[in-house]
Design an enzyme around this catalytic site. Sequence first.
Site, PDB file in Angstrom:
ATOM      1  N   SER A  39      31.019  39.339  68.154  1.00 33.86           N
ATOM      2  CA  SER A  39      30.564  38.873  66.841  1.00 33.86           C
ATOM      3  C   SER A  39      31.717  38.324  66.005  1.00 33.86           C
ATOM      4  CB  SER A  39      29.903  40.021  66.080  1.00 33.86           C
ATOM      5  OG  SER A  39      28.847  40.560  66.847  1.00 33.86           O
TER       6      SER A  39
HETATM    7  N1  SAM Z   1      29.452  44.891  69.650  1.00 35.30           N
HETATM    8  C1  SAM Z   1      29.926  43.876  70.578  1.00 35.30           C
HETATM    9  C2  SAM Z   1      31.393  43.657  70.475  1.00 35.30           C
HETATM   10  O1  SAM Z   1      32.061  44.309  69.642  1.00 35.30           O
HETATM   11  O2  SAM Z   1      31.905  42.842  71.260  1.00 35.30           O
HETATM   12  C3  SAM Z   1      29.173  42.573  70.473  1.00 35.30           C
HETATM   13  C4  SAM Z   1      27.808  42.705  70.970  1.00 35.30           C
HETATM   14  S1  SAM Z   1      26.927  41.268  71.437  1.00 35.30           S
HETATM   15  C5  SAM Z   1      26.658  40.432  69.921  1.00 35.30           C
HETATM   16  C6  SAM Z   1      25.354  42.062  71.793  1.00 35.30           C
HETATM   17  C7  SAM Z   1      25.365  42.897  73.048  1.00 35.30           C
HETATM   18  O3  SAM Z   1      24.155  43.650  73.103  1.00 35.30           O
HETATM   19  C8  SAM Z   1      25.423  42.094  74.335  1.00 35.30           C
HETATM   20  O4  SAM Z   1      26.526  42.494  75.083  1.00 35.30           O
HETATM   21  C9  SAM Z   1      24.110  42.447  75.038  1.00 35.30           C
HETATM   22  O5  SAM Z   1      24.206  42.489  76.438  1.00 35.30           O
HETATM   23  C10 SAM Z   1      23.820  43.814  74.460  1.00 35.30           C
HETATM   24  N2  SAM Z   1      22.423  44.273  74.540  1.00 35.30           N
HETATM   25  C11 SAM Z   1      21.277  43.576  74.360  1.00 35.30           C
HETATM   26  N3  SAM Z   1      20.199  44.384  74.522  1.00 35.30           N
HETATM   27  C12 SAM Z   1      20.684  45.627  74.807  1.00 35.30           C
HETATM   28  C13 SAM Z   1      20.080  46.892  75.082  1.00 35.30           C
HETATM   29  N4  SAM Z   1      18.757  47.065  75.102  1.00 35.30           N
HETATM   30  N5  SAM Z   1      20.887  47.944  75.331  1.00 35.30           N
HETATM   31  C14 SAM Z   1      22.236  47.814  75.335  1.00 35.30           C
HETATM   32  N6  SAM Z   1      22.864  46.638  75.087  1.00 35.30           N
HETATM   33  C15 SAM Z   1      22.106  45.560  74.828  1.00 35.30           C
END
Ligand code: SAM
Length: 219
Positions: A63
């Site tokens: 993000s």
């Molecule tokens: N917090 C992260 C960072 O500091 O780099 C950025 C996160 S990115 C915007 C969103 C993440 O959520 C992705 O890696 C995606 O694979 C994950 N995601 C989506 N649905 C999910 C779920 N049901 N459970 C766990 N992770 C999930």
Amino acid sequence: MEDELYEKWKHLVTGLELQRIIKSERVREAFLKVPRYKFVLERYKDYAHVDEPLPIPAGQTISAPHMVAIMLEIADLKEDMNILEIGAGSGWNAALIYELVKNDVYTIERIPELVEFARRNLERAGYDRVHVILGDGTKGFPPKAPYDVIIVTAGAPKIPTSLVEQLKVGGKLIIPVGSYHMWQELYEVIKLDKENKVKIIKHGGVAFVPLVGEYGWKE
Ligand code: SAM
């Protein structure tokens, strides 16, 4: 090289303070301790101080710094709090959370390649108390519940009841809720009682990748 990257990073942090996006000394200090360039792919290190999301493996994103700062200011984390993050991605936000709580942090990621990416970044940066768990975060992580705060870093179609259930009374869930295609509203969901009654505070429009899972969007 590292010095130069850190100077640029400090400049970004000062900018976020001037814009009143970083408001507290605690979030400022955490940002200064955990520069984003330690959590991006090698080829994006020079862009880590730019206030925009950047690509990470598996078509996901790390993000934008302002977005992470907004969520952490709303979260108002205190030392020893028990925190769950959903969407580990690069591991950066989980490392920031650790700096704010100085306690074990649990972060769930559904994509195995990103579990490895986050673990590698966290290990290199020295965060052995951040635990990256492979799984569907829409179901929460019952073994370590109840949580003071749950931070979801992907956009949900609605508030997953499973996550409210895993909060302490008085705890909060921070979650983008809205459409699949990159537009949501950032919700602060405060749990009011054991029956899972909540109060919702809305913090404006945001753009996240979708939360995919049993209580999120379908694959
Ligand atoms: N917090 C992260 C960072 O500091 O780099 C950025 C996160 S990115 C915007 C969103 C993440 O959520 C992705 O890696 C995606 O694979 C994950 N995601 C989506 N649905 C999910 C779920 N049901 N459970 C766990 N992770 C999930």
